[in-house]
Design an enzyme around this catalytic site. Structure first.
Site, PDB file in Angstrom:
ATOM      1  N   ASP A 148       0.844  -1.194   0.000  1.00 48.04           N
ATOM      2  CA  ASP A 148       0.000   0.000   0.000  1.00 48.04           C
ATOM      3  C   ASP A 148       0.880   1.244   0.000  1.00 48.04           C
ATOM      4  OD1 ASP A 148      -2.351   1.768   0.636  1.00 48.04           O
ATOM      5  OD2 ASP A 148      -3.307  -0.149   1.021  1.00 48.04           O
ATOM      6  N   HIS A 200      -3.901   6.344   2.913  1.00 48.30           N
ATOM      7  CA  HIS A 200      -4.554   5.111   2.465  1.00 48.30           C
ATOM      8  C   HIS A 200      -3.998   3.874   3.154  1.00 48.30           C
ATOM      9  CE1 HIS A 200      -5.569   1.952  -0.537  1.00 48.30           C
ATOM     10  NE2 HIS A 200      -6.617   2.710  -0.764  1.00 48.30           N
ATOM     11  N   SER A 518     -10.952  -0.571  -1.776  1.00 48.25           N
ATOM     12  CA  SER A 518      -9.748  -0.555  -0.938  1.00 48.25           C
ATOM     13  C   SER A 518     -10.089  -0.734   0.533  1.00 48.25           C
ATOM     14  CB  SER A 518      -9.005   0.766  -1.092  1.00 48.25           C
ATOM     15  OG  SER A 518      -8.207   0.777  -2.226  1.00 48.25           O
TER      16      SER A 518
END
Length: 742
Positions: A148, A200, A518
């Site tokens: 990620d 994220h 996600s």
């Protein structure tokens, strides 16, 4: 030609309508970056000194054979993959790439793309309680690899208080990063530091394995205890994404390292708008080698459901996770000067904007270059759909123009976006209501309230943005596999990024609310880690089967306009997944047989596996991809023609030694005129744990009209278990998919 990039799922939330695959970026005079995949990693001498390895020498020798412009491999090779799989990334011309692809020992050569990185309430909604203290030691032996945008280690979600040292088998390292006993490994590739400057990666990591942190919220919204599925598990961070996306070269390096370091599960919240051929796809290659080492990869299904895209990450050895809603939603409203209230959605915790003038841009554009310097200061700007399709451009334009607030048109009314100024998103019909009021008065005004939380009794509902099937690579393998919470999820964040992702937004938060597949993926990754902690000897296929066959069916009123091609087996049910009763196992050899049936060559498969004894080594391509022992069944039939599809399956008993299962076939009434489903035998009688019994499902029917989709299930059941395998029969072309809401 510019190089396409994959992207992390933080950007998915803010730019859900942006293209997730751009063109491939040219790299100077040396050409563009290609990945040269060589398959199986040959055995190397464990005593070989650090530094330039025999594998790297072989990579340089291979490339030097095709270079004839005076340059050398050392000038061209950017990275060698040498720990878990065999290959390298290099700058090549198109001609050089073509020449390499025909060289002995090469499986495939493909351009490096750049992909996109595509909580308090979600685990409670799934009925998954906090981990009991007695199970924490089991979780502590589980290591989840996060590919990620990095991680923010100072979040309380990643505290290592009470943790012992990492498992002795751990071989990872911490590069330019201070690890602890929670985050036990951290690597970065194109960046120098694994620190998360996007947010994220922190969000996904805490959803998988964040510690339970009480009394968190987003400025009062979504208040409660934030926790991951396996708060006792360890995290290994592989920063393969930057703010502008995730290069295939870094993605494959992340897989190469994660597998060799010793992770148990890989979480991959990254995707594209369409799937690729398996051996031209970095994540399919990486996850195949992970599967060979007993590591399951859980991946996002994609966020292009509103843009005509299709489910990505479709390899049958990886879990593809769609997004669905939970029983909480965030709404906002604008009260017009005539008293009408227009309800929309947003994560808006700014103070109320009262009786501000409503302003519509003269040329209809809310792009910054069109709004900045205009007469919008202190007003609420009304933004129609923008040519770019991106909400961010309108919000940025309004912010930079000094507007008091903004109203944006969305095609995803189920998503509450975090904007950098007071505002909300509304559907086109509601925007038209606002414009009708504006055009009816010389002094249009409005008041934008703060966001409030409401219930969502129809949940789970498939998310509008979640990429649908069918599977364009292997149509007889149903993808996505299942759904998990991916709408308005709160989890840890990085202070190096604003909550809206807008660089002009100066706010900092510890926990943020975002949406995307996600966010769904780490829910499934965490559930997989939970199952792995209780069943250390289970294969990736067994864990996938347990998650898929225990999922809760989503053929509910809220999903009446969608099918299993959108949400797979249904909603993740981690509380049941650890005790599925029966599982459908598959080995490397089974996947190779499927690839052989799909016309991959014996030469390719021998290179990938390191063995010449593949299923098609003698030129045999008997069987079909649908023969794979997969927990779901899909049949793509030709419109207007009668059909028969046969699915041989083998169930392994992982419950009580002596167990009897009967079968039932569940299809909606309207499918009866088109389909007949037969299961033989109709009873499975087990006498030992680990025993395998086989059966066949035969689906036949009369000609289906084009665009028709039938979703049902074959269910093996007894008093203790229901083992549900979705069956989908579809007669749709790619153009039909969007029209039929799949």
């Amino acid at each position: 030609m510019p190089r396409p990039r994959t992207q992390p799922l933080l950007l998915l939330v803010v730019t859900v309508f942006a293209a997730s695959l751009s063109a491939s970026e040219s790299i100077g005079d040396g050409g563009q970056v290609y990945i040269v995949y060589l398959g199986h990693l040959p055995s190397t001498d464990a005593s070989e000194p650090e530094g330039f390895s025999a594998v790297e020498f072989a990579h340089h020798d291979l490339l030097n054979e095709v270079l004839d412009d005076g340059s050398s491999a050392s000038d061209r090779i950017l990275r060698s993959y040498k720990r878990s799989l065999n290959g390298f990334a290099a700058k090549l011309s198109e001609e050089e790439a073509h020449k390499l692809s025909g060289t002995n020992g090469v499986v495939s050569v493909f351009p490096s793309r750049t992909l996109k990185p595509l909580t308090t309430r979600s685990w409670d909604f799934l009925g998954f309680p906090q981990t009991p203290k007695e199970e924490l030691p089991l979780e502590g032996d589980i290591i989840v690899g996060m590919l990620d945008t990095g991680v923010w280690p100072d979040s309380p979600s990643f505290s290592d208080e009470g943790f012992g040292p990492p498992p002795s088998r751990w071989k990872g390292t911490c590069q330019n990063f201070t690890c602890n006993n929670k985050i036990i490994g951290a690597r970065a590739y194109s960046d120098q530091s694994p620190l998360d400057d996007v947010g994220h990666g922190s969000h996904t990591a805490s959803t998988v394995a964040g510690r339970a942190v009480a009394n968190i919220s987003f400025d009062g919204l979504a208040a409660g205890t934030a926790r991951g599925a396996v708060p006792g598990a360890r995290l290994a961070i592989y920063k393969v994404c930057q703010e502008d996306g995730c290069d295939d070269t870094d993605i494959l390096a992340g897989f190469d390292d994660a597998i060799a370091d010793g992770v148990d599960v890989i979480s991959f919240s990254i995707g594209s708008s369409f799937p690729n051929d398996y051996f031209n796809d970095a994540q399919a290659i990486g996850s195949f080698h992970a599967m060979r080492r007993g590591v399951l990869t859980s991946a996002s299904a994609g966020n292009s459901g509103l843009d005509g895209g299709r489910v990505c990450n479709v390899a049958p050895w990886m879990l593809s996770v769609a997004a669905s809603s939970i029983d909480r939603q965030f709404i906002d409203r604008i009260v017009l000067g005539n008293g009408d209230t227009i309800v929309g959605a947003s994560v808006n915790t700014f103070p109320t904007i009262s009786n501000a003038t409503l302003a519509f841009p003269a040329n209809g554009s809310c792009d910054p270059e069109d709004l900045v310097g205009g007469p919008y200061k202190g007003k609420i700007v009304l933004c129609p759909p923008q040519k770019s399709g991106r909400l961010t451009s309108g919000a940025t334009g309004a912010l930079l123009a000094g507007a008091a607030g903004v109203v944006l048109v969305t095609r995803a009314p189920d998503v509450a976006f975090t904007l950098p100024l007071p505002g909300l998103t509304v559907t086109q019909d509601k925007f038209d209501q606002i414009m009708a009021y504006v055009n009816s008065t010389s002094n249009p005004v409005g008041t934008i309230d703060r966001t409030v939380t409401t219930g969502n009794p129809q949940a789970p509902v498939a998310a509008s943005f979640s990429s649908p099937g069918p599977n364009l690579v292997t149509p007889s393998i149903l993808k996505p596999d299942l759904s998990a919470p991916g709408v308005d999820i709160i989890a840890s964040w990085s202070p190096l990024s604003s909550p809206s992702g807008n660089p002009n937004d100066t706010r900092k938060v510890q926990y943020n609310i975002i949406s995307g597949t996600s966010m769904a993926c780490p829910h499934a990754s965490g559930a997989a880690a939970y199952v792995k902690s209780l069943h250390r000897d289970w294969s990736p296929a067994m864990i996938m089967s347990a998650l898929i066959t225990t999922a809760t069916a989503m053929n509910t009123p809220g999903n009446s306009n969608t099918t299993a091609l959108k949400y797979g087996a249904g909603q993740l049910n981690p509380a049941k997944a650890h005790d599925p009763g029966l599982v459908y196992d598959a080995s490397e050899g089974d996947y190779v047989a499927m690839l052989c049936a799909q016309n991959y060559t014996a030469k390719q498969l021998a290179l990938v596996t390191g063995s010449n004894t593949t299923a098609c080594a003698n030129g045999s391509t008997s069987g079909a991809p649908s023969d794979l022992n997969y927990p779901t069944m899909a049949a793509h039939v030709e419109p207007g023609k009668n059909f028969t599809a046969v699915f041989p399956r083998t169930a392994t008993n992982v419950g009580a030694a002596r167990a009897v299962y009967d079968v039932k076939v569940v299809f909606p009434i309207e499918a009866a005129k088109d389909l007949t489903v037969d299961v033989s035998p109709s009873r499975l009688e087990f006498s030992a744990q680990g025993q395998k019994l086989s059966f066949a499902v035969t689906v036949s029917g009369v000609a289906m009209e084009e665009g028709r989709v039938h979703s049902g299930a074959v269910v093996w059941y007894n008093n203790e278990h229901e083992v549900r395998s979705p069956v989908v029969v579809y007669a749709i072309t790619d153009d039909d998919s969007q029209e039929n809401g799949v």
